[in-house]
Design a protein around this motif. Sequence first.
Motif, PDB file in Angstrom:
ATOM      1  N   VAL A 366       0.871  -1.172   0.000  1.00  0.00           N
ATOM      2  CA  VAL A 366       0.000   0.000   0.000  1.00  0.00           C
ATOM      3  C   VAL A 366       0.908   1.221   0.000  1.00  0.00           C
ATOM      4  O   VAL A 366       1.666   1.424   0.941  1.00  0.00           O
ATOM      5  CB  VAL A 366      -0.898   0.022   1.254  1.00  0.00           C
ATOM      6  N   GLY A 367       0.828   2.025  -1.050  1.00  0.00           N
ATOM      7  CA  GLY A 367       1.770   3.140  -1.154  1.00  0.00           C
ATOM      8  C   GLY A 367       1.160   4.461  -0.753  1.00  0.00           C
ATOM      9  O   GLY A 367      -0.053   4.645  -0.785  1.00  0.00           O
ATOM     10  N   GLY A 368       2.015   5.381  -0.342  1.00  0.00           N
ATOM     11  CA  GLY A 368       1.605   6.763  -0.112  1.00  0.00           C
ATOM     12  C   GLY A 368       0.774   6.975   1.129  1.00  0.00           C
ATOM     13  O   GLY A 368       0.177   8.025   1.290  1.00  0.00           O
ATOM     14  N   PRO A 408     -12.683   7.947  -3.671  1.00  0.00           N
ATOM     15  CA  PRO A 408     -12.632   6.585  -4.214  1.00  0.00           C
ATOM     16  C   PRO A 408     -11.271   6.251  -4.815  1.00  0.00           C
ATOM     17  O   PRO A 408     -10.560   7.143  -5.288  1.00  0.00           O
ATOM     18  CB  PRO A 408     -13.701   6.581  -5.306  1.00  0.00           C
ATOM     19  N   GLY A 409     -10.928   4.982  -4.754  1.00  0.00           N
ATOM     20  CA  GLY A 409      -9.736   4.489  -5.440  1.00  0.00           C
ATOM     21  C   GLY A 409      -8.422   4.821  -4.768  1.00  0.00           C
ATOM     22  O   GLY A 409      -7.369   4.743  -5.395  1.00  0.00           O
ATOM     23  N   CYS A 410      -8.451   5.213  -3.512  1.00  0.00           N
ATOM     24  CA  CYS A 410      -7.192   5.608  -2.871  1.00  0.00           C
ATOM     25  C   CYS A 410      -6.631   4.530  -1.956  1.00  0.00           C
ATOM     26  O   CYS A 410      -5.655   4.761  -1.240  1.00  0.00           O
ATOM     27  CB  CYS A 410      -7.376   6.915  -2.120  1.00  0.00           C
ATOM     28  N   GLY A 411      -7.263   3.384  -1.921  1.00  0.00           N
ATOM     29  CA  GLY A 411      -6.642   2.259  -1.235  1.00  0.00           C
ATOM     30  C   GLY A 411      -7.307   1.832   0.066  1.00  0.00           C
ATOM     31  O   GLY A 411      -6.719   1.075   0.832  1.00  0.00           O
ATOM     32  N   LYS A 412      -8.555   2.262   0.289  1.00  0.00           N
ATOM     33  CA  LYS A 412      -9.204   1.885   1.543  1.00  0.00           C
ATOM     34  C   LYS A 412      -9.428   0.375   1.597  1.00  0.00           C
ATOM     35  O   LYS A 412      -9.062  -0.288   2.564  1.00  0.00           O
ATOM     36  CB  LYS A 412     -10.546   2.620   1.690  1.00  0.00           C
ATOM     37  N   THR A 413     -10.023  -0.152   0.528  1.00  0.00           N
ATOM     38  CA  THR A 413     -10.310  -1.592   0.508  1.00  0.00           C
ATOM     39  C   THR A 413      -9.011  -2.378   0.517  1.00  0.00           C
ATOM     40  O   THR A 413      -8.871  -3.370   1.240  1.00  0.00           O
ATOM     41  CB  THR A 413     -11.139  -1.945  -0.741  1.00  0.00           C
ATOM     42  N   LEU A 414      -8.065  -1.896  -0.265  1.00  0.00           N
ATOM     43  CA  LEU A 414      -6.767  -2.569  -0.328  1.00  0.00           C
ATOM     44  C   LEU A 414      -6.135  -2.615   1.058  1.00  0.00           C
ATOM     45  O   LEU A 414      -5.649  -3.660   1.517  1.00  0.00           O
ATOM     46  CB  LEU A 414      -5.872  -1.785  -1.297  1.00  0.00           C
ATOM     47  N   LEU A 415      -6.183  -1.491   1.734  1.00  0.00           N
ATOM     48  CA  LEU A 415      -5.589  -1.398   3.073  1.00  0.00           C
ATOM     49  C   LEU A 415      -6.273  -2.380   4.030  1.00  0.00           C
ATOM     50  O   LEU A 415      -5.606  -3.088   4.787  1.00  0.00           O
ATOM     51  CB  LEU A 415      -5.733   0.049   3.560  1.00  0.00           C
ATOM     52  N   THR A 617     -15.783   4.096   3.615  1.00  0.00           N
ATOM     53  CA  THR A 617     -16.783   4.947   2.969  1.00  0.00           C
ATOM     54  C   THR A 617     -16.130   6.140   2.275  1.00  0.00           C
ATOM     55  O   THR A 617     -15.042   6.558   2.644  1.00  0.00           O
ATOM     56  CB  THR A 617     -17.810   5.467   4.005  1.00  0.00           C
ATOM     57  N   ASN A 618     -16.827   6.658   1.259  1.00  0.00           N
ATOM     58  CA  ASN A 618     -16.419   7.923   0.649  1.00  0.00           C
ATOM     59  C   ASN A 618     -17.134   9.076   1.354  1.00  0.00           C
ATOM     60  O   ASN A 618     -16.776  10.217   1.193  1.00  0.00           O
ATOM     61  CB  ASN A 618     -16.813   7.995  -0.835  1.00  0.00           C
ATOM     62  N   ARG A 619     -18.192   8.748   2.106  1.00  0.00           N
ATOM     63  CA  ARG A 619     -19.033   9.792   2.708  1.00  0.00           C
ATOM     64  C   ARG A 619     -19.184   9.573   4.198  1.00  0.00           C
ATOM     65  O   ARG A 619     -20.209   9.108   4.686  1.00  0.00           O
ATOM     66  CB  ARG A 619     -20.408   9.779   2.026  1.00  0.00           C
ATOM     67  N   ILE A 653       5.124   0.111  -6.546  1.00  0.00           N
ATOM     68  CA  ILE A 653       4.440  -1.122  -6.125  1.00  0.00           C
ATOM     69  C   ILE A 653       3.853  -1.841  -7.333  1.00  0.00           C
ATOM     70  O   ILE A 653       4.025  -3.043  -7.505  1.00  0.00           O
ATOM     71  CB  ILE A 653       3.340  -0.804  -5.084  1.00  0.00           C
ATOM     72  N   HIS A 654       3.185  -1.065  -8.189  1.00  0.00           N
ATOM     73  CA  HIS A 654       2.506  -1.718  -9.310  1.00  0.00           C
ATOM     74  C   HIS A 654       3.461  -2.150 -10.428  1.00  0.00           C
ATOM     75  O   HIS A 654       3.101  -2.976 -11.257  1.00  0.00           O
ATOM     76  CB  HIS A 654       1.383  -0.819  -9.843  1.00  0.00           C
ATOM     77  N   LEU A 655       4.651  -1.572 -10.418  1.00  0.00           N
ATOM     78  CA  LEU A 655       5.631  -1.980 -11.440  1.00  0.00           C
ATOM     79  C   LEU A 655       6.617  -3.005 -10.886  1.00  0.00           C
ATOM     80  O   LEU A 655       7.481  -3.495 -11.612  1.00  0.00           O
ATOM     81  CB  LEU A 655       6.398  -0.746 -11.933  1.00  0.00           C
ATOM     82  N   GLY A 682      -4.781   6.092  -6.397  1.00  0.00           N
ATOM     83  CA  GLY A 682      -4.026   4.838  -6.479  1.00  0.00           C
ATOM     84  C   GLY A 682      -4.593   3.951  -7.574  1.00  0.00           C
ATOM     85  O   GLY A 682      -3.845   3.321  -8.336  1.00  0.00           O
ATOM     86  N   ALA A 683      -5.937   3.923  -7.658  1.00  0.00           N
ATOM     87  CA  ALA A 683      -6.560   3.077  -8.678  1.00  0.00           C
ATOM     88  C   ALA A 683      -6.211   3.600 -10.068  1.00  0.00           C
ATOM     89  O   ALA A 683      -5.963   2.817 -10.994  1.00  0.00           O
ATOM     90  CB  ALA A 683      -8.077   3.061  -8.476  1.00  0.00           C
ATOM     91  N   ASP A 684      -6.159   4.939 -10.235  1.00  0.00           N
ATOM     92  CA  ASP A 684      -5.791   5.507 -11.539  1.00  0.00           C
ATOM     93  C   ASP A 684      -4.363   5.114 -11.910  1.00  0.00           C
ATOM     94  O   ASP A 684      -4.073   4.798 -13.067  1.00  0.00           O
ATOM     95  CB  ASP A 684      -5.881   7.037 -11.511  1.00  0.00           C
ATOM     96  N   GLU A 758     -14.980  13.807  -5.649  1.00  0.00           N
ATOM     97  CA  GLU A 758     -16.037  13.294  -6.527  1.00  0.00           C
ATOM     98  C   GLU A 758     -15.424  12.486  -7.651  1.00  0.00           C
ATOM     99  O   GLU A 758     -14.296  12.736  -8.058  1.00  0.00           O
ATOM    100  CB  GLU A 758     -16.777  14.461  -7.181  1.00  0.00           C
ATOM    101  N   ARG A 759     -16.204  11.575  -8.165  1.00  0.00           N
ATOM    102  CA  ARG A 759     -15.739  10.839  -9.334  1.00  0.00           C
ATOM    103  C   ARG A 759     -15.890  11.725 -10.564  1.00  0.00           C
ATOM    104  O   ARG A 759     -16.984  12.181 -10.874  1.00  0.00           O
ATOM    105  CB  ARG A 759     -16.565   9.572  -9.529  1.00  0.00           C
ATOM    106  N   LEU A 760     -14.776  11.978 -11.277  1.00  0.00           N
ATOM    107  CA  LEU A 760     -14.858  12.831 -12.454  1.00  0.00           C
ATOM    108  C   LEU A 760     -15.653  12.165 -13.553  1.00  0.00           C
ATOM    109  O   LEU A 760     -16.327  12.807 -14.336  1.00  0.00           O
ATOM    110  CB  LEU A 760     -13.450  13.151 -12.965  1.00  0.00           C
TER     111      LEU A 760
END
Length: 780
Positions: A366-368, A408-415, A617-619, A653-655, A682-684, A758-760
């Motif tokens: 888990v980075g960052g 979203p996508g910043c590593g909560k589930t991963l963590l 959660t995001n909220r 990490i991903h590389l 992180g997901a991006d 927000e999700r763009l």
Amino acid sequence: MGRHAVTAAAAAIGAVVTCKAFGLQSLPSHDHVLSSRQRSMSAPQQLRHIKTSRTALCRWCAPPGGTPAVAEKHDSGDSDLQEEHEQLHQQQQLQLNVFHQLLQDCQTAADYAATAEPADAGSGSSEWSGFWTAEPKLQQVLDSLQQCSPAWRGGRGASLAWSWLGLSTMPLRVMLHQGGGFGVLLTVLPPGAKPPAHRPMIGAHMLSIVCQGDVEQVKANGQRIINRTRHTPETPIWNSFGGGVRRLANMSVTTAYILEVLFYGKRGPPEYDTRAPDGGAAERNAEADEFILSGPRAMATLSAPPCDPEVLFRSVGEEGGDEGGEVLVIRGREGSLLLGGQGGGAAAAPVTSAAAVVGASLATSVGGLDTQLEEIVRRVLATRALPADVRQALGVSHVRGLLLYGPPGCGKTLLARELARRLKARPPQLVSGPEVLDKWVGEAERKVRALFAAAEEEHERCVRGGGDPADLPLHVICFDELDALCRTRGSLLGDTSGVRDSVVNQILAKMDGLVGLQNLVSGGTKWVTCRNGFCCHAVVVLVTRYSAFGASVVLAKMDGLVMSLQNPLAVGMTERRDLLDAAPLTDYSFAHQYNQSDQHDAHFNTISMRALVVGMTNRRDLLDAALLRPGRLEVAVFVPLPDEQGRRQILAIHLRQARSSGLVDDDVSDALLASRTAGFSGADLAGLVRSAISFAVARWQDLHFTRAAGGVAIATSTSDSTANESADSAATAGVRVTVADFERALLEVEPSVSDSGERLGVRRRLRNMSKAVAKGLQGS
Ligand SMILES: Nc1ncnc2c1ncn2[C@@H]1O[C@H](COP(=O)(O)OP(=O)(O)OP(=O)(O)O)[C@@H](O)[C@H]1O
């Protein structure tokens, strides 16, 4: 022989004796301990000096018994890792050198003071009488002290030196060294700690420095001196004479570290003085006694003093963790601090700080999120790593709930997943909020109960089999998208509101069960009709705690709760169960009746030790406040979009896999990519790496297709010059990810989250939709 010659000889002998006493033989040789010229350098200069001393580093990297893996790292060809690794070692080396220098200087000063004796401290206001050391020697000690800091950090969030002691929730005093006429003591004060007043060692000449934090020192020895010292590189050193009553208080939000050198002369280390601060000779200051004894006594269980400096400063590579990464390796005596409950092992066996190991090994996937990991390790994991007796002595209980919130996508589930995996817990139970919700009444609550059932059943089985539940593995229960499930009760309108409220209640009931409600009397279920005419499955827990309710009041309250709030969980509390009439018990068809002495209290308490609930959660703002109270999801950690350094870690990490297989061009720089991916989650970043690899794979497939078709290895199918150049070599017959692949990927992958979280994608879709609508309107 002149005095100087004698003292120089004494110093030389002293240094040798000191080296032996401190077990320096196995440490880097003396030319790596800083010379006086080097000591006058600033810390960065010293770092530079050490950097050039390659021999010292390698010795340190591969100590006797060190794993080859540590040495291999140097040859891995991964320049980033290698650089990070070297920096880490340089810092460790510097710290160790600085500490050893301090010890040497203290020893020299103490040797010079051989003729001096502290005055008898019977009066409680003792002073060191007469000449005790030469001014330059004292200056050397002061300079060395000034260099000490527990706060230096290595790469990827690895905390070095003493910072692991900051995991303690109690004030600690650690004897780092004792002997040769002096002692070195480290006092660790958690944020806000204000331990009871006590007397420093009697007859000791003390030099103290605040290495980290903002500490108030109140001395009251006839006169009252209030001294507040915040750590800065120029922090003044407290210079005092032993005996006075003193109170230290940590005024900062971080752990404070105070390093003290106590000179006590030939008569040996004095006892801590725990007499009452008012000077009463016989009367003991029980409070101070408790603090002082709990510190060293705790440490005696934790790490028998005097601690080996190597133990404290050692923090290297793969030895402790199964997955590598920086970990704090404690080679300790029996029962060192944070042994992960393995106290009492063989003296030489390496033991590790379980919490620190978990934290450090999490950082490998888990980075960052260094700060977040540090908080989780300190607040959630540390107590779980403590041996049971130490935990009991400290009076701390485990945190049972952790909330991870953020974009979203910043590593909560991963963590959460990685956390469960590293804790060697049962496979984590991960459900997402919408998954739990069900159209059938009572089904969602059943699903929630089922999540906790495994922990409860395992516990029951263990108790029935005569086992110790404390040995059971941890159960981690994760609720993703918790906001879909646990909105503020009563905040939703419509048919589903009752169901959701009921799920919140069910989760709360389960978590409170995990907290270990005292005096649990009854639990049961009932079908009730709510105001809106819908039937709800009520979970009723009756707790005997407050005597304020009579039977009818309890009944009315329970019904009232259920009806008025459409709240299917009714909780009645009383200390006088005898006052209750049978109605609540029968009306709510209670299946069980427990009382204080019942095993079930212990049951719930022990289960609670073995379960950790993680909500994501995001909220966070939508969550029911009751869920966030202490005892429930009490530690809330914000998981933000990664900054540049974080993005660099995530990309690495991903590389990592592709790199270690030699499939990534050396020109691909994580640092450069990180600087060009501001706003990526992180997901991006994971998506960016996948996209770049996809280009490389496509090229590889084309190449193979060409070969298979024509038998000639020409990569005509790609215009990528890098691939063309390398097409001849056997190595590049495989996939090769190039800078050009990343350039193309950067055109393809965009940040998906705005700064506000927000999700763009959604916004973009909405924008496109409104454009389309506008066009349509124009056309019509
Ligand atoms: N900090 C990170 N370090 C490494 N990889 C990450 C990180 N954050 C995200 N990722 C990558 O992105 C994927 C998705 O992240 P994850 O599902 O954990 O995000 P999340 O914060 O839970 O998102 P959501 O709120 O949408 O559920 C991960 O599986 C991982 O591959």
